[in-house]
Enzyme design. Structure first.
Site, PDB file in Angstrom:
ATOM      1  N   GLU A  36       9.641  -4.134  12.819  1.00 37.08           N
ATOM      2  CA  GLU A  36       9.344  -2.858  11.913  1.00 37.08           C
ATOM      3  C   GLU A  36       8.465  -2.135  12.522  1.00 37.08           C
ATOM      4  O   GLU A  36       7.215  -2.793  12.471  1.00 37.08           O
ATOM      5  CB  GLU A  36       9.211  -3.329  10.531  1.00 37.08           C
ATOM      6  CG  GLU A  36       9.162  -2.139   9.401  1.00 37.08           C
ATOM      7  CD  GLU A  36       8.594  -2.879   8.215  1.00 37.08           C
ATOM      8  OE1 GLU A  36       8.057  -3.817   7.928  1.00 37.08           O
ATOM      9  OE2 GLU A  36       9.321  -1.954   7.261  1.00 37.08           O
ATOM     10  N   PHE A  81       0.930  -1.134  -0.029  1.00 38.86           N
ATOM     11  CA  PHE A  81      -0.004   0.040  -0.014  1.00 38.86           C
ATOM     12  C   PHE A  81       0.860   1.355  -0.178  1.00 38.86           C
ATOM     13  O   PHE A  81       0.289   2.351  -0.404  1.00 38.86           O
ATOM     14  CB  PHE A  81      -0.669  -0.041   1.258  1.00 38.86           C
ATOM     15  CG  PHE A  81      -0.204   0.390   2.451  1.00 38.86           C
ATOM     16  CD1 PHE A  81      -0.130   1.751   2.967  1.00 38.86           C
ATOM     17  CD2 PHE A  81       0.124  -0.307   3.412  1.00 38.86           C
ATOM     18  CE1 PHE A  81       0.721   2.137   3.977  1.00 38.86           C
ATOM     19  CE2 PHE A  81       0.961  -0.149   4.534  1.00 38.86           C
ATOM     20  CZ  PHE A  81       1.157   1.145   4.841  1.00 38.86           C
ATOM     21  N   LYS A 105      -1.553  -7.575  -9.385  1.00 41.44           N
ATOM     22  CA  LYS A 105      -2.620  -7.492  -8.037  1.00 41.44           C
ATOM     23  C   LYS A 105      -2.212  -6.270  -7.140  1.00 41.44           C
ATOM     24  O   LYS A 105      -1.193  -6.535  -6.366  1.00 41.44           O
ATOM     25  CB  LYS A 105      -2.574  -8.872  -7.312  1.00 41.44           C
ATOM     26  CG  LYS A 105      -3.979  -8.783  -6.506  1.00 41.44           C
ATOM     27  CD  LYS A 105      -3.675  -9.471  -5.120  1.00 41.44           C
ATOM     28  CE  LYS A 105      -2.717  -8.874  -4.125  1.00 41.44           C
ATOM     29  NZ  LYS A 105      -3.510  -7.778  -3.655  1.00 41.44           N
ATOM     30  N   CYS A 126       9.489   1.663   3.246  1.00 39.26           N
ATOM     31  CA  CYS A 126      10.476   0.776   3.564  1.00 39.26           C
ATOM     32  C   CYS A 126      12.029   1.366   3.661  1.00 39.26           C
ATOM     33  O   CYS A 126      12.832   0.628   4.323  1.00 39.26           O
ATOM     34  CB  CYS A 126      10.715  -0.414   2.418  1.00 39.26           C
ATOM     35  SG  CYS A 126      11.228   0.249   0.822  1.00 39.26           S
ATOM     36  N   GLU A 174      -5.066  -4.114  -2.125  1.00 43.20           N
ATOM     37  CA  GLU A 174      -6.416  -4.014  -1.885  1.00 43.20           C
ATOM     38  C   GLU A 174      -6.739  -2.512  -1.253  1.00 43.20           C
ATOM     39  O   GLU A 174      -7.992  -1.892  -1.072  1.00 43.20           O
ATOM     40  CB  GLU A 174      -7.159  -5.023  -1.269  1.00 43.20           C
ATOM     41  CG  GLU A 174      -6.613  -5.201   0.155  1.00 43.20           C
ATOM     42  CD  GLU A 174      -5.429  -6.138   0.397  1.00 43.20           C
ATOM     43  OE1 GLU A 174      -5.033  -6.135  -0.669  1.00 43.20           O
ATOM     44  OE2 GLU A 174      -5.093  -6.504   1.539  1.00 43.20           O
ATOM     45  N   ARG A 175      -5.817  -2.028  -0.341  1.00 42.02           N
ATOM     46  CA  ARG A 175      -5.983  -0.753   0.184  1.00 42.02           C
ATOM     47  C   ARG A 175      -5.741   0.585  -0.619  1.00 42.02           C
ATOM     48  O   ARG A 175      -6.507   1.521  -0.571  1.00 42.02           O
ATOM     49  CB  ARG A 175      -5.167  -0.596   1.451  1.00 42.02           C
ATOM     50  CG  ARG A 175      -5.527  -1.686   2.519  1.00 42.02           C
ATOM     51  CD  ARG A 175      -4.604  -1.691   3.765  1.00 42.02           C
ATOM     52  NE  ARG A 175      -3.599  -2.317   3.537  1.00 42.02           N
ATOM     53  CZ  ARG A 175      -2.760  -2.403   4.570  1.00 42.02           C
ATOM     54  NH1 ARG A 175      -2.999  -2.236   5.794  1.00 42.02           N
ATOM     55  NH2 ARG A 175      -1.629  -3.129   4.565  1.00 42.02           N
ATOM     56  N   SER A 211       5.088  -7.129   3.131  1.00 43.80           N
ATOM     57  CA  SER A 211       5.772  -7.435   4.558  1.00 43.80           C
ATOM     58  C   SER A 211       6.319  -8.811   4.493  1.00 43.80           C
ATOM     59  O   SER A 211       6.127  -9.622   3.568  1.00 43.80           O
ATOM     60  CB  SER A 211       4.553  -7.415   5.482  1.00 43.80           C
ATOM     61  OG  SER A 211       3.677  -8.662   4.979  1.00 43.80           O
TER      62      SER A 211
HETATM   63  P1  NAD Z   1       1.682  -6.595   2.807  1.00 49.30           P
HETATM   64  O1  NAD Z   1       2.384  -7.736   3.024  1.00 49.30           O
HETATM   65  O2  NAD Z   1       0.483  -6.454   4.065  1.00 49.30           O
HETATM   66  O3  NAD Z   1       0.748  -6.601   1.540  1.00 49.30           O
HETATM   67  C1  NAD Z   1       1.490  -6.503   0.451  1.00 49.30           C
HETATM   68  C2  NAD Z   1       0.665  -7.434  -0.738  1.00 49.30           C
HETATM   69  O4  NAD Z   1       0.597  -8.702  -0.258  1.00 49.30           O
HETATM   70  C3  NAD Z   1      -0.724  -6.979  -0.797  1.00 49.30           C
HETATM   71  O5  NAD Z   1      -1.111  -6.817  -2.186  1.00 49.30           O
HETATM   72  C4  NAD Z   1      -1.597  -7.924  -0.086  1.00 49.30           C
HETATM   73  O6  NAD Z   1      -2.940  -7.935  -0.481  1.00 49.30           O
HETATM   74  C5  NAD Z   1      -0.670  -9.242  -0.015  1.00 49.30           C
HETATM   75  N1  NAD Z   1      -0.731  -9.853   1.197  1.00 49.30           N
HETATM   76  C6  NAD Z   1      -0.971  -9.256   2.414  1.00 49.30           C
HETATM   77  N2  NAD Z   1      -0.988 -10.166   3.439  1.00 49.30           N
HETATM   78  C7  NAD Z   1      -0.975 -11.436   2.844  1.00 49.30           C
HETATM   79  C8  NAD Z   1      -0.662 -12.558   3.171  1.00 49.30           C
HETATM   80  N3  NAD Z   1      -0.729 -13.092   4.582  1.00 49.30           N
HETATM   81  N4  NAD Z   1      -0.763 -13.785   2.412  1.00 49.30           N
HETATM   82  C9  NAD Z   1      -0.648 -13.626   0.839  1.00 49.30           C
HETATM   83  N5  NAD Z   1      -0.781 -12.105   0.584  1.00 49.30           N
HETATM   84  C10 NAD Z   1      -0.763 -11.297   1.349  1.00 49.30           C
HETATM   85  O7  NAD Z   1       2.487  -5.232   3.185  1.00 49.30           O
HETATM   86  P2  NAD Z   1       1.760  -3.610   3.207  1.00 49.30           P
HETATM   87  O8  NAD Z   1       1.248  -3.669   4.603  1.00 49.30           O
HETATM   88  O9  NAD Z   1       0.896  -3.316   1.966  1.00 49.30           O
HETATM   89  O10 NAD Z   1       3.291  -2.819   2.906  1.00 49.30           O
HETATM   90  C11 NAD Z   1       4.027  -2.691   3.916  1.00 49.30           C
HETATM   91  C12 NAD Z   1       5.297  -3.536   3.937  1.00 49.30           C
HETATM   92  O11 NAD Z   1       6.094  -3.418   2.707  1.00 49.30           O
HETATM   93  C13 NAD Z   1       6.432  -3.155   5.130  1.00 49.30           C
HETATM   94  O12 NAD Z   1       6.958  -4.104   5.817  1.00 49.30           O
HETATM   95  C14 NAD Z   1       7.506  -2.482   4.199  1.00 49.30           C
HETATM   96  O13 NAD Z   1       8.647  -2.489   4.729  1.00 49.30           O
HETATM   97  C15 NAD Z   1       7.262  -3.553   3.056  1.00 49.30           C
HETATM   98  N6  NAD Z   1       7.948  -2.831   1.819  1.00 49.30           N
HETATM   99  C16 NAD Z   1       9.170  -3.175   1.319  1.00 49.30           C
HETATM  100  C17 NAD Z   1       9.696  -2.465   0.251  1.00 49.30           C
HETATM  101  C18 NAD Z   1      10.938  -2.969  -0.164  1.00 49.30           C
HETATM  102  O14 NAD Z   1      11.528  -2.868  -1.436  1.00 49.30           O
HETATM  103  N7  NAD Z   1      11.829  -3.608   0.312  1.00 49.30           N
HETATM  104  C19 NAD Z   1       9.162  -1.423  -0.260  1.00 49.30           C
HETATM  105  C20 NAD Z   1       8.084  -1.032   0.163  1.00 49.30           C
HETATM  106  C21 NAD Z   1       7.216  -1.496   1.342  1.00 49.30           C
END
Ligand code: NAD
Length: 516
Positions: free
Chosen positions: A401, A169, A193, A301, A196-197, A246
């Site tokens: 984090e 997101f 994909k 991140c 969703e937020r 994440s």
């Molecule tokens: P998230 O993992 O909750 O969601 C990311 C995607 O994964 C979404 O499309 C979501 O629908 C899907 N998803 C969420 N939970 C899932 C699960 N249990 N099983 C399968 N799919 C799932 O992440 P977020 O809250 O949207 O983003 C924040 C996180 O992203 C932080 O940890 C941040 O550090 C990380 N991030 C990393 C980078 C990088 O390049 N290292 C860049 C941006 C964000």
């Protein structure tokens, strides 16, 4: 609803009904279509918590239609001339530039970050699109003539098929733009994909890509959560998955996708340290630290969420607090806002509880943003800049984090001690050292096990001719995002060895031994 008013009132250059309505469309085979799903999720404006739209959890049939479209079109797209593909992305980068303000408005509405920061979100993605326009050089193979008599070897970089991206997101434009433009310009078709937020921006980017001339089916977009992710991990037509988000999701996707024989690159969580040496330029360092810790409400991140003050630099804490206290917390679309809201009430609750865990474990809260009030936005998910000092590596607020506007501060007696702390932390996404000593900077960059390192640069996100990397718990996979590594991820190599003999050199009998 305020959100809908904003959406319909925006003077948008492209006529984009797909995000002006309150239901988010799927993008299948070149059409923005209403999902038939019985399951929908609300989308909220994080500054007010008002519902501004709904996003479907795509049905199995809809997801199949999307991947079938990618598969069908792959055969023509992969054979479309590289110059034609390049032209589409040349037009695309211009359309993104022309619409940067509208994209930013939509990001601020759905994600909450300030408008200026939202423009930065688009801009950093745009740079990747600009880089894809060099595909005619980036995709060159290699040749080695005369490896033996009359024989030459050369390689082609070929696309791999249908590729998929799953995005978080926090960067609704930049991270999708790390993915599908690179994948597509190499000749792959793409299934995205988005989070969703914040699904609106991806659709707007898709519409602009269509306007740039991308054929129907080259990009398809589905929405959803776990089912959509599992579908992507399991569908045999999908050859590669790019994930950013994440650790919980990323490790799962890496494992499930890899088990199914797919290439997976997975960028995940972070705990980025800013090491402040006592010889650093104080004014510059404190401003950099405050900007990098609290910008985007810490939801980057690459946010510098942890400071390690080395030696006498520990005396700079009061000034650090003073500067952080000067930041203005407000809705992202309000003039002068520095720190916007967090994405959801749950995120706010989590951040507040991590601050409290620090207090419970003996840390000191020098600046407390937990009870911040924002006039006119009393229901928003705001947390003000927070600084927690006297933190030690065993505390929960250090280990986890936080992903909010919270800077945890540790102290170290020497650079060696600081390096030990950084390398003991499980994450290895980004870090920065602030110093005027070149030898200290060199030692730090060589000894820390972290992907992105800044020397007097707080958020060292690499430009697209390099690659965004990450080590240890911040990354799974072996080929990184964009740059040369991105091209490698989205292509496979064919090696051709050919022999053209002169008539008189024709073999007179079968050659049964390995050629030496
Ligand atoms: P998230 O993992 O909750 O969601 C990311 C995607 O994964 C979404 O499309 C979501 O629908 C899907 N998803 C969420 N939970 C899932 C699960 N249990 N099983 C399968 N799919 C799932 O992440 P977020 O809250 O949207 O983003 C924040 C996180 O992203 C932080 O940890 C941040 O550090 C990380 N991030 C990393 C980078 C990088 O390049 N290292 C860049 C941006 C964000």
């Amino acid at each position: 609803m305020k959100g809908n008013v904003l959406r319909t009132a925006s003077k948008i250059k492209i006529k984009l009904m797909v995000y002006m309505t309150s239901t988010t469309k799927l993008f299948i085979d070149g059409k923005f279509v209403e999902s038939k799903s019985p399951e929908w999720l609300d989308i909220h404006n994080p500054a007010t918590n008002e519902v501004i739209g709904r996003v479907p959890k795509a049905t199995h049939e809809e997801m199949l239609a999307a991947v079938d479209s990618c598969s069908r079109v792959y055969h023509t797209w992969s054979e479309t001339s590289i110059l034609a593909r390049q032209q589409i992305f040349l037009r695309y980068q211009q359309l993104i530039k022309d619409n940067i303000k509208e994209l930013a408005k939509l990001i601020t509405l759905e994600q909450g970050k300030t408008l200026a920061d939202a423009e930065g979100d688009v801009f950093r993605g745009l740079q990747v699109v600009e880089h894809t326009c060099s595909i005619t050089s980036l995709m060159l193979g290699e040749t080695l003539p005369s490896i033996t008599k009359d024989m030459d070897t050369y390689t082609y970089r070929m696309p791999i098929g249908v590729c998929a991206g799953i995005t978080p997101f926090n960067f609704p434009a930049m991270i999708p733009l790390w993915m599908f433009p690179m994948g597509m310009v190499c000749g792959n078709t793409y299934l995205l994909k988005p989070s969703e937020r914040v699904p609106g921006c991806a659709l707007m980017l898709a519409k602009l890509l269509q306007d740039a001339g991308a054929p129907d089916g080259t990009l398809n977009i589905i929405h959803g959560q776990h089912n959509a992710v599992n579908f992507i991990c399991d569908h045999p037509a999908i050859k590669a998955i790019s994930f950013v988000g994440s650790n919980q999701a990323g490790e799962y996707i890496y494992e499930r996708g890899s088990k199914n024989g797919k290439r997976v690159q997975s960028n995940m969580g972070a705990k980025n340290h800013g090491v402040v040496m006592p010889d650093a330029n104080k004014e510059n360092t404190l401003n950099q630290l405050v900007g990098a810790a609290f910008g985007a409400a810490g939801q980057r991140c690459m946010a510098l969420s942890t400071a390690i003050l080395v030696g006498e630099a520990r005396n700079w804490l009061p000034e650090l607090v003073e500067r952080a206290n000067g930041l203005r917390v407000n809705a992202g679309d309000q003039p002068g806002a520095d720190v916007g809201p967090l994405i959801s009430p749950q995120a706010k609750e989590r951040v507040n509880s991590l601050i409290q865990s620090g207090v419970d474990e003996g840390a000191k809260v020098l600046l407390d943003g937990r009870n911040v009030k924002v006039k006119g936005y009393e229901n928003g998910n705001f947390v003000g800049p927070t600084i927690v000092s006297n933190v030690t590596p065993d505390m929960k607020c250090y280990k986890e984090e936080i992903f909010g506007p919270v800077l945890v501060v540790l102290e170290a007696d020497s650079l060696d001690d600081a390096i030990k702390i950084v390398n003991k932390n499980p994450y290895g996404n980004g870090t920065a050292i602030f110093t005027t000593n070149g030898a200290a900077a060199r030692k730090y960059t060589h000894e820390v096990d972290v992907g992105q390192i800044g020397v007097n640069v707080p958020i060292p996100v690499p430009l697209p001719m390099f690659s965004f990397t990450g080590s240890r718990a911040s990354f799974r996979g072996d080929t990184n995002f964009y740059g040369k590594q991105g091209i490698q991820f989205y292509t496979q190599i064919k090696t051709v060895t050919s022999q053209w003999k002169a008539e008189d050199a024709t073999l007179k009998s079968p050659a049964v031994t390995m050629p030496t």
